[in-house]
Design a protein around this motif. Structure first.
Motif, PDB file in Angstrom:
ATOM      1  N   VAL A 126      25.278  60.111  60.954  1.00 54.38           N
ATOM      2  CA  VAL A 126      26.437  59.334  60.508  1.00 54.38           C
ATOM      3  C   VAL A 126      25.994  57.943  60.043  1.00 54.38           C
ATOM      4  O   VAL A 126      26.471  57.423  59.033  1.00 54.38           O
ATOM      5  CB  VAL A 126      27.496  59.259  61.622  1.00 54.38           C
ATOM      6  CG1 VAL A 126      28.589  58.265  61.273  1.00 54.38           C
ATOM      7  CG2 VAL A 126      28.094  60.644  61.844  1.00 54.38           C
ATOM      8  N   GLU A 127      25.049  57.354  60.759  1.00 57.77           N
ATOM      9  CA  GLU A 127      24.543  56.048  60.320  1.00 57.77           C
ATOM     10  C   GLU A 127      23.874  56.168  58.950  1.00 57.77           C
ATOM     11  O   GLU A 127      23.967  55.264  58.116  1.00 57.77           O
ATOM     12  CB  GLU A 127      23.559  55.479  61.356  1.00 57.77           C
ATOM     13  CG  GLU A 127      24.264  55.001  62.622  1.00 57.77           C
ATOM     14  CD  GLU A 127      23.332  54.291  63.595  1.00 57.77           C
ATOM     15  OE1 GLU A 127      22.151  54.085  63.255  1.00 57.77           O
ATOM     16  OE2 GLU A 127      23.802  53.925  64.689  1.00 57.77           O
ATOM     17  N   PHE A 128      23.249  57.309  58.731  1.00 56.26           N
ATOM     18  CA  PHE A 128      22.587  57.531  57.447  1.00 56.26           C
ATOM     19  C   PHE A 128      23.616  57.648  56.320  1.00 56.26           C
ATOM     20  O   PHE A 128      23.494  56.997  55.280  1.00 56.26           O
ATOM     21  CB  PHE A 128      21.741  58.811  57.545  1.00 56.26           C
ATOM     22  CG  PHE A 128      20.969  59.143  56.297  1.00 56.26           C
ATOM     23  CD1 PHE A 128      19.821  58.443  55.972  1.00 56.26           C
ATOM     24  CD2 PHE A 128      21.395  60.159  55.459  1.00 56.26           C
ATOM     25  CE1 PHE A 128      19.101  58.743  54.834  1.00 56.26           C
ATOM     26  CE2 PHE A 128      20.677  60.475  54.309  1.00 56.26           C
ATOM     27  CZ  PHE A 128      19.528  59.761  53.994  1.00 56.26           C
ATOM     28  N   VAL A 129      24.659  58.448  56.538  1.00 53.30           N
ATOM     29  CA  VAL A 129      25.677  58.658  55.506  1.00 53.30           C
ATOM     30  C   VAL A 129      26.375  57.351  55.153  1.00 53.30           C
ATOM     31  O   VAL A 129      26.600  57.040  53.979  1.00 53.30           O
ATOM     32  CB  VAL A 129      26.725  59.694  55.968  1.00 53.30           C
ATOM     33  CG1 VAL A 129      27.884  59.764  54.982  1.00 53.30           C
ATOM     34  CG2 VAL A 129      26.087  61.050  56.120  1.00 53.30           C
ATOM     35  N   PHE A 130      26.722  56.584  56.176  1.00 55.86           N
ATOM     36  CA  PHE A 130      27.502  55.375  55.926  1.00 55.86           C
ATOM     37  C   PHE A 130      26.613  54.141  55.776  1.00 55.86           C
ATOM     38  O   PHE A 130      27.124  53.029  55.753  1.00 55.86           O
ATOM     39  CB  PHE A 130      28.513  55.152  57.056  1.00 55.86           C
ATOM     40  CG  PHE A 130      29.623  56.165  57.033  1.00 55.86           C
ATOM     41  CD1 PHE A 130      30.722  55.989  56.208  1.00 55.86           C
ATOM     42  CD2 PHE A 130      29.567  57.299  57.826  1.00 55.86           C
ATOM     43  CE1 PHE A 130      31.750  56.915  56.176  1.00 55.86           C
ATOM     44  CE2 PHE A 130      30.592  58.228  57.799  1.00 55.86           C
ATOM     45  CZ  PHE A 130      31.679  58.040  56.967  1.00 55.86           C
TER      46      PHE A 130
ATOM     47  N   PHE B 215      27.484  65.015  58.848  1.00 54.72           N
ATOM     48  CA  PHE B 215      27.186  64.258  57.616  1.00 54.72           C
ATOM     49  C   PHE B 215      28.135  64.680  56.496  1.00 54.72           C
ATOM     50  O   PHE B 215      28.576  63.853  55.696  1.00 54.72           O
ATOM     51  CB  PHE B 215      25.727  64.460  57.203  1.00 54.72           C
ATOM     52  CG  PHE B 215      25.287  65.890  57.056  1.00 54.72           C
ATOM     53  CD1 PHE B 215      25.466  66.554  55.856  1.00 54.72           C
ATOM     54  CD2 PHE B 215      24.675  66.558  58.115  1.00 54.72           C
ATOM     55  CE1 PHE B 215      25.066  67.871  55.714  1.00 54.72           C
ATOM     56  CE2 PHE B 215      24.271  67.881  57.971  1.00 54.72           C
ATOM     57  CZ  PHE B 215      24.476  68.539  56.770  1.00 54.72           C
ATOM     58  N   TRP B 216      28.491  65.948  56.485  1.00 58.92           N
ATOM     59  CA  TRP B 216      29.407  66.442  55.464  1.00 58.92           C
ATOM     60  C   TRP B 216      30.822  65.915  55.694  1.00 58.92           C
ATOM     61  O   TRP B 216      31.512  65.502  54.766  1.00 58.92           O
ATOM     62  CB  TRP B 216      29.383  67.974  55.490  1.00 58.92           C
ATOM     63  CG  TRP B 216      30.196  68.633  54.421  1.00 58.92           C
ATOM     64  CD1 TRP B 216      29.902  68.687  53.093  1.00 58.92           C
ATOM     65  CD2 TRP B 216      31.427  69.339  54.588  1.00 58.92           C
ATOM     66  NE1 TRP B 216      30.876  69.394  52.426  1.00 58.92           N
ATOM     67  CE2 TRP B 216      31.820  69.803  53.323  1.00 58.92           C
ATOM     68  CE3 TRP B 216      32.228  69.634  55.704  1.00 58.92           C
ATOM     69  CZ2 TRP B 216      32.989  70.546  53.136  1.00 58.92           C
ATOM     70  CZ3 TRP B 216      33.378  70.375  55.517  1.00 58.92           C
ATOM     71  CH2 TRP B 216      33.748  70.818  54.234  1.00 58.92           C
ATOM     72  N   LEU B 217      31.225  65.897  56.960  1.00 59.89           N
ATOM     73  CA  LEU B 217      32.536  65.352  57.295  1.00 59.89           C
ATOM     74  C   LEU B 217      32.638  63.897  56.839  1.00 59.89           C
ATOM     75  O   LEU B 217      33.646  63.474  56.253  1.00 59.89           O
ATOM     76  CB  LEU B 217      32.770  65.448  58.808  1.00 59.89           C
ATOM     77  CG  LEU B 217      34.062  64.814  59.326  1.00 59.89           C
ATOM     78  CD1 LEU B 217      35.276  65.532  58.774  1.00 59.89           C
ATOM     79  CD2 LEU B 217      34.095  64.838  60.852  1.00 59.89           C
ATOM     80  N   GLY B 218      31.569  63.126  57.098  1.00 62.38           N
ATOM     81  CA  GLY B 218      31.567  61.726  56.672  1.00 62.38           C
ATOM     82  C   GLY B 218      31.732  61.611  55.164  1.00 62.38           C
ATOM     83  O   GLY B 218      32.483  60.782  54.652  1.00 62.38           O
ATOM     84  N   LEU B 219      31.037  62.487  54.480  1.00 64.55           N
ATOM     85  CA  LEU B 219      31.096  62.492  53.020  1.00 64.55           C
ATOM     86  C   LEU B 219      32.509  62.813  52.526  1.00 64.55           C
ATOM     87  O   LEU B 219      33.017  62.196  51.579  1.00 64.55           O
ATOM     88  CB  LEU B 219      30.117  63.553  52.510  1.00 64.55           C
ATOM     89  CG  LEU B 219      29.344  63.246  51.255  1.00 64.55           C
ATOM     90  CD1 LEU B 219      28.591  61.949  51.393  1.00 64.55           C
ATOM     91  CD2 LEU B 219      28.376  64.391  50.969  1.00 64.55           C
TER      92      LEU B 219
END
Lengths: 321, 287, 346
Positions: C290-294, C147-151
């Motif tokens: 990842v679905e949550f972040v994006f 999640f951090w990477l996505g951010l």
């Protein structure tokens, strides 16, 4: 080299001529051990030669040096290896790859592991053939089947399409032999080819190797720890101990009138029962951390004398012989 | 007396020197030591993580090394305080998972039969199970308190140990020394404790390090989606979430530093596990 | 062993595992305190309404009977209703799974493209710079919180208004706003995969938008999923290259190209493909974080939104779907192995 005993074969250069081969292992920048301490060995043309020694004597390492496949960390410190008069040490990678399979071939112990599990046996043999000749797919495949047939694999056409896990141990060794001989090498090195096979199979495989090498006019360098196998299959025998060749000559004279006390001790150890109990050579093999200045067998030798303790600048095939 | 003390001091110093040299040769140990130190004494040295200090969303500066968040709290202080919480949760959850999973796996391998098959099938079902969803579901139902989080994270880690111990113990069960112990009439528990488990302890230790890392990752993930550690307690994953909206619009420090803390800790624990495994191989090689 | 027997046995295992999963999920979601009936009718509803709903849902029955009813429903293809969206769960999932499939497949393709070749090359050149780099990246990839990477990716490619130095600006032009797949109008519905639908409809504008929105989440997952693949590929390649049969082939002069491609690679790809199957199964089950972040409207997002709202029928369905996709992909790979790997044939 001075002091080298005259070789009985002098007319043409020997097929394989190893002189003063010295191999060391390094850890970091230092040479940690010297497992081959000046090996001298000559294999004449069309001759079967046995290289006998205990485990750790350096016989397999010698073979690895000849085919240019020393293990990681090993390096050649001195010496030369000539194949048919051509120096192998320092030859280009391309040249060595070209010679492998075509001039020298090797078969290792454990034939099942030395065949690729996901390629057909016939396909692997055919690939070696294609590598060293301009035979096409169809032709190389035909030759591979022929070879398997010659090695006594029954129903070779069908078996060529099988995988190694479908082969028995003896059959796999036959297939490995077919692959090694596929490009008519002048020298076949067989590294303990029968370990792991039962006694009858062992006999069959050895006979097959001898027969096939003979019909092709090739030489054989048979690496074994069993002096009885040497006596059975080879015309000449070299005995290795602690990284040196202790004695070499016609098998009959080496095994019947050993000139080197080590050979004598080895023969006694193999003559199964002596006065009701096994004979064991007293002492242990020296660890070869550096070059030795005394005969490597000095500490275990029944006939050790003062001059055995200082053999620098000497060939070690026993000062007393 | 004095001379003895002096020699003791020198050996202590040389021992310390050896420890330092060893640590430099194995950065994973050094890095782990630093993280543990930060978690232990760091919270005593930094500002109050909950105090509103005025400037909101100020970038990193000499005063606030990691900047401040939307409430003007010191992010550095929060990251340091969170280290203690995250490491604790990770350690206890992994320890709990070992104490449940290891004996179960060993017993399954030792006993065999229906018990073993049943255990194996259950842990296989867990393998197909979306771990995070399971954890999320339970937290949602029971409420996100820290003890519940620890238990849940431990629970999803149990099958890992169960399978690992089972596969490590299985070959030992048929070994001669276990057979000998059985013939000597020792009890099942005694054989497992004295003869079997010591032989698998190193594998378990290497895995333990990985599992602490995994537990921290799960805790952070749960907090990130809002079902883990609750506001205003500082926790790395929760902090990443709190800063997310600001981060993508440029106030990067709010999320970046807590995320880096997770990354550094997990990376260290994973490398530590590699080191334990390699060290073990080395010592076997020397034997 | 005969293929049909093998497949049947694997199918039986799969059913057992699914049964286990459904049981665990059911127990977890039903043991929970609180009466879901209140969620449906509201807390202010009178007792008779609550009782009626409770009875309709079977919530007053003993737990094993509830499970029995649930399995019966499952068998008839009914996953229950979501009270949050007020739709049958099957409808909701039908609308969301394509988004997960599209994301997961793209991520897997990206992951394979970088990790497998990299793993092979790094294994061939031991202790080289590429080998060290591979070691570092695989370590980083398994340790980084996704999640951090996505951010961070969002920060670099979308945000960074005040902080970003000049070179990042042009990149911002092609990065999407972090709001899932809602930008622009979706292409005509055929498969539900926006990129594929756009290509089928020859709607290049829609394709651009769809690919645009897909790229960041897919890249995030590609790194997270690629790291273990890299590790495994590198490990197996090393092992194979030092095996006896490779030494034998070398000793007989087989050229290095053929050693790598013909002799070593098949031995490596067989075990690596198992890992690929596990990863794909995981991706198809919906990657929650990842679905949550994006804000990607797939199964993972659906599950987490439902959990937050204590809406349990969709959660159970998502868990089952996730387990099912894992098991099916694994089964398919297993059967493929059985057919390809000569060692399983006799």
């Amino acid at each position: 080299m001075t002091g080298r005993p005259a070789s009985p074969v002098t007319e043409s250069p020997p097929l394989l001529d190893i002189e003063n081969l010295t191999v060391g292992f390094r850890t970091g920048r230092e040479t940690a051990s010297i497992p081959l301490q000046g090996v001298n060995l000559r294999v004449p043309r069309a001759t079967r030669m046995a290289l006998v020694g205990e485990s750790g004597s350096g016989k397999s390492l010698t073979a690895a040096a000849v085919i240019g496949m020393l293990p990681k960390g090993a390096e050649i410190l001195a010496g030369s290896i000539r194949l048919d008069g051509e120096e192998m040490l320092g030859a280009s990678k391309q040249r060595i790859r070209d010679l492998r399979g075509r001039q020298i071939a090797i078969m290792f112990q454990n034939p099942r592991a030395s065949l690729n599990p996901v390629l057909t046996v016939g396909g692997q043999i055919a690939e070696v053939i294609r590598t060293h000749s301009d035979a096409g797919r169809r032709e190389s495949r035909r030759q591979a089947i022929d070879l398997l047939d010659q090695m006594g694999v029954s129903d070779a056409r069908r078996r060529a399409g099988d995988y190694v896990h479908q082969y028995s141990g003896g059959m796999a060794q036959r297939a490995a032999l077919a692959m090694a001989l596929s490009c008519r090498p002048d020298l076949l090195i067989a590294d303990e080819p029968t370990t792991g096979l039962d006694a009858t199979l062992q006999q069959q495989v050895l006979e097959l190797v001898v027969e096939q090498v003979a019909t092709r006019g090739a030489s054989l360098l048979l690496i074994t720890h069993d002096i009885a196998i040497a006596r059975q299959t080879c015309e000449r025998t070299a005995v290795m101990y602690a990284g040196r060749v202790m004695e070499s000559g016609p098998t009959a004279s080496v095994t019947e009138r050993p000139a080197n006390p080590y050979t004598g001790a080895l023969l006694r150890a193999f003559a199964t029962v002596d006065e009701g109990r096994m004979y064991a050579i007293p002492g242990t093999v020296p660890t070869l951390l550096g070059p030795l200045s005394e005969c490597p067998f000095a500490n275990r030798c029944p006939d050790v004398a003062d001059e055995c303790r200082d053999i620098e600048d000497r060939e070690v095939a026993c000062v007393k012989a | 007396m004095t001379s003895r003390a002096a020699t003791n001091a020198t050996t202590d110093r040389s021992r310390l020197g050896r420890v330092v040299r060893e640590a430099l040769r194995r950065p994973a140990y050094l890095s782990m030591a630093i993280i543990v130190l930060v978690a232990l004494i760091g919270p005593l040295l930094v500002r109050d993580p909950l105090e509103f200090l005025g400037d909101t969303l100020a970038g990193p500066s000499a005063e606030f090394w990691f900047g401040t968040d939307q409430f003007g709290r010191d992010i550095f202080a929060r990251v340091v305080h969170a280290a203690r919480l995250d490491l604790w949760v990770g350690l206890i959850a992994a320890a709990l998972a070992v104490t449940v999973g290891m004996p179960l796996g060993a017993l399954g391998a030792y006993r065999g039969g229906l018990f073993d098959t049943l255990l194996l099938r259950i842990s296989e079902s867990f393998q197909a199970f979306p771990t995070l969803l399971l954890a999320l579901g339970i937290v949602a139902a029971l409420g996100p308190s820290i003890p519940i989080l620890v238990v849940i994270i431990a629970l999803v880690n149990v099958p890992v140990y169960l399978r690992l111990t089972r596969s490590a113990v299985k070959p030992l069960v048929d070994s001669d020394f276990v057979l000998a112990a059985r013939c000597a009439g020792k009890s099942q528990g005694a054989i497992l404790r004295r003869h079997v488990l010591p032989n698998v302890s190193e594998i378990i230790f290497a895995q333990f390090s990985v599992n602490v890392a995994w537990a921290i990752q799960i805790l952070a993930a749960l907090s990130f989606v809002g079902l883990g550690v609750q506001k205003p307690t500082p926790e790395w994953g929760a902090m990443v979430r709190d800063g997310a909206d600001y981060t993508i619009y440029g106030q990067w420090w709010v999320s970046v530093f807590p995320g880096l803390a997770i990354l550094a800790t997990v990376l260290t624990l994973n490398y530590l596990s590699d080191e334990i495994r390699h060290g073990q191989r080395r010592s076997i090689g020397n034997r | 062993m005969h293929l049909a027997v093998y497949v049947l046995r694997r199918l039986a295992y799969m059913l057992v595992a699914l049964f286990g999963v459904s049981l665990i999920a059911f127990v977890v979601t039903r043991v929970l305190p609180g009466n879901p009936a209140y969620m449906i009718v509201g807390v202010m509803a009178d007792e008779t309404t609550v009782a009626a709903v409770t009875e309709r849902l079977g919530l007053d029955l003993p737990i094993h009977e509830q499970y029995f009813r649930y399995v019966q429903q499952l068998a008839s293809g009914d996953l229950g209703d979501s009270w949050r969206t007020r739709n049958p769960v099957t409808t909701d999932i039908g609308a969301r799974w394509p988004a997960t499939i599209e994301l997961g497949t793209t991520a897997l393709i990206l992951a394979l493209a970088w990790s497998v070749p990299f793993g092979i090359i790094s294994a061939l050149r031991r202790r080289s710079i590429s080998d060290r780099l591979a070691n570092f990246i695989s370590g980083l990839g398994v340790s980084i919180p996704e999640f951090w990477l996505g951010l961070i990716l969002l920060l670099f490619f979308f945000g960074a208004k005040e902080w970003a130095p000049a070179p990042i600006r042009p990149l911002l032009e092609w990065a999407p706003a972090p709001i899932g797949r809602t930008l622009g109008s979706p292409p005509a519905h055929t498969t539900g995969l926006f990129t594929v639908d756009a290509v089928l409809a020859r709607d290049w504008e829609a394709f651009r938008t769809a690919a645009h929105q897909l790229i960041l989440p897919a890249a995030t997952l590609a790194l997270v999923v690629g790291a273990p693949l890299l590790r495994v590929t590198r490990g197996f390649m090393r092992e194979t290259m030092s095996s006896h049969h490779i030494r034998s082939a070398r000793a007989l002069g087989v050229p290095e190209r053929s050693i790598v491609l013909r002799h070593a690679l098949p031995n490596v790809l067989l075990p690596v493909s198992t890992m690929v199957a596990i990863m794909y199964g995981y991706l198809l089950g919906g990657t929650v974080l990842v679905e949550f972040v994006f804000a990607w409207p797939g199964i993972g997002k659906y599950a987490i939104d439902s959990i937050s709202a204590s809406d349990f029928a969709p959660v159970l369905a998502a868990v089952l779907l996730s387990a099912l996709s894992y098991l099916v992909v694994y089964l398919v790979m297993d059967i493929l192995h059985f057919m390809i790997d000569p060692r399983t044939r006799t």
